[in-house]
Design a protein around this motif. Structure first.
Motif, PDB file in Angstrom:
ATOM      1  N   TYR A 190       6.144   3.192   1.104  1.00 30.81           N
ATOM      2  CA  TYR A 190       5.163   2.129   0.900  1.00 30.81           C
ATOM      3  C   TYR A 190       5.225   1.170   2.101  1.00 30.81           C
ATOM      4  CZ  TYR A 190       4.924   3.814  -3.898  1.00 30.81           C
ATOM      5  OH  TYR A 190       4.750   4.610  -5.014  1.00 30.81           O
ATOM      6  N   ASP A 224       4.158  -2.157  -9.510  1.00 25.59           N
ATOM      7  CA  ASP A 224       2.730  -2.318  -9.239  1.00 25.59           C
ATOM      8  C   ASP A 224       2.236  -3.642  -9.817  1.00 25.59           C
ATOM      9  OD1 ASP A 224       2.538  -1.926 -11.978  1.00 25.59           O
ATOM     10  OD2 ASP A 224       1.838   0.155 -11.804  1.00 25.59           O
ATOM     11  N   SER A 279      -3.758   3.300   0.000  1.00 29.32           N
ATOM     12  CA  SER A 279      -4.376   2.706  -1.187  1.00 29.32           C
ATOM     13  C   SER A 279      -3.626   1.440  -1.606  1.00 29.32           C
ATOM     14  CB  SER A 279      -4.380   3.707  -2.345  1.00 29.32           C
ATOM     15  OG  SER A 279      -5.105   4.866  -1.993  1.00 29.32           O
ATOM     16  N   LEU A 280      -4.385   0.431  -2.049  1.00 26.71           N
ATOM     17  CA  LEU A 280      -3.776  -0.823  -2.483  1.00 26.71           C
ATOM     18  C   LEU A 280      -2.984  -0.606  -3.766  1.00 26.71           C
ATOM     19  CD1 LEU A 280      -3.494  -3.908  -2.127  1.00 26.71           C
ATOM     20  CD2 LEU A 280      -5.558  -4.141  -3.548  1.00 26.71           C
ATOM     21  N   ARG A 295       0.842  -1.194   0.000  1.00 27.44           N
ATOM     22  CA  ARG A 295       0.000   0.000   0.000  1.00 27.44           C
ATOM     23  C   ARG A 295       0.879   1.248   0.000  1.00 27.44           C
ATOM     24  NH1 ARG A 295      -5.298  -1.324   1.051  1.00 27.44           N
ATOM     25  NH2 ARG A 295      -5.630  -3.449   1.878  1.00 27.44           N
ATOM     26  N   ASP A 296       0.329   2.328  -0.562  1.00 27.69           N
ATOM     27  CA  ASP A 296       1.086   3.580  -0.585  1.00 27.69           C
ATOM     28  C   ASP A 296       0.865   4.338   0.715  1.00 27.69           C
ATOM     29  OD1 ASP A 296      -1.429   4.764  -0.783  1.00 27.69           O
ATOM     30  OD2 ASP A 296      -1.227   5.249  -2.913  1.00 27.69           O
ATOM     31  N   ALA A 315      -0.968   6.758   1.414  1.00 26.77           N
ATOM     32  CA  ALA A 315      -2.366   7.085   1.680  1.00 26.77           C
ATOM     33  C   ALA A 315      -3.177   5.854   2.068  1.00 26.77           C
ATOM     34  CB  ALA A 315      -2.982   7.753   0.462  1.00 26.77           C
TER      35      ALA A 315
END
Length: 217
Positions: A161, A150, A130-131, A125-126, A128
């Motif tokens: 990450y 990715d 997010s996946l 995940r980043d 934020a």
């Protein structure tokens, strides 16, 4: 005129101003006590036991202040010693459960799948949350290099990450654990919660959370 004894709480938690003013306070106390003796009622003089209690009380408070100062000084010295020891960590790679800075180079992970797992899935995940990717990885407990791509295999933009590992057995999820990463230590510094280590990319972790060191100078 009666000098009231100082409370035990005041002795236990003196303010910085009170600590610095201890010598002058002691002089003031002696002057006040002398004035008290000079101006006492001759027909009702102060009892000698009261005099002894007041003197002992102030002496105890002064001693407590000096003890607190000594403890603070020792604490500062221990903190400096700890940082001096951690200076040898700078330049080494720490293994810790924390985000890693990705900038195109492979990142070394320590996945550690569950003992009974027959499948392990790395989840990325980043910053934020997010996946970014989900990928099957070998069932190994040792370090492995992750390419920093990715789900389409394209290189990720530079950034922090985070990683977790899903362990499965016969299709059932056994557990999800944070994945430890290896990252270079660039700085060690004190903080309100303990000694902090700064990893590549400015990522901060507690020194107590580091589980291994490797390489470096």
């Amino acid at each position: 005129m009666t000098i009231a004894p100082l409370s035990a709480n005041a002795a236990a938690t003196p303010s910085p101003q009170a600590r610095s003013a201890a010598p002058s306070d002691y002089t003031t106390f002696l002057r006040m006590l002398t004035a008290q003796l000079q101006n006492q009622d001759p027909l009702n003089p102060m009892d000698s036991s009261d005099y002894a209690v007041q003197l002992a009380t102030f002496s105890g408070v002064e001693q407590q202040q000096r003890t607190n100062q000594l403890l603070e000084s020792l604490g500062s010295q221990f903190g400096v010693m700890n940082l001096a020891q951690l200076a040898g960590w700078v330049g080494k790679e720490a293994r810790v459960a924390a985000p890693a800075w990705v900038d195109g180079a492979p990142v070394t992970l320590s996945p550690n799948p569950a003992a009974l797992a027959d499948r392990a899935v790395l989840v990325v995940r980043d910053a934020a949350g997010s996946l970014i990717s989900r990928e099957d990885i070998p069932l190994i407990a040792g370090p492995m290099d992750w390419a920093g791509t990715d789900m389409a295999g394209d290189p990720l933009p530079a950034g922090a990450y985070s990683f977790s590992l899903e362990s499965y057995s016969n299709g059932d999820l056994l557990n999800t654990r944070p994945v430890e990463v290896y990252a270079p230590i660039t700085e060690a510094r004190g903080g309100p919660n303990g000694t902090m280590l700064v990893l590549r990319g400015g990522i901060e972790v507690l020194a107590a959370d580091v589980t291994a060191l490797r390489g470096g100078v």
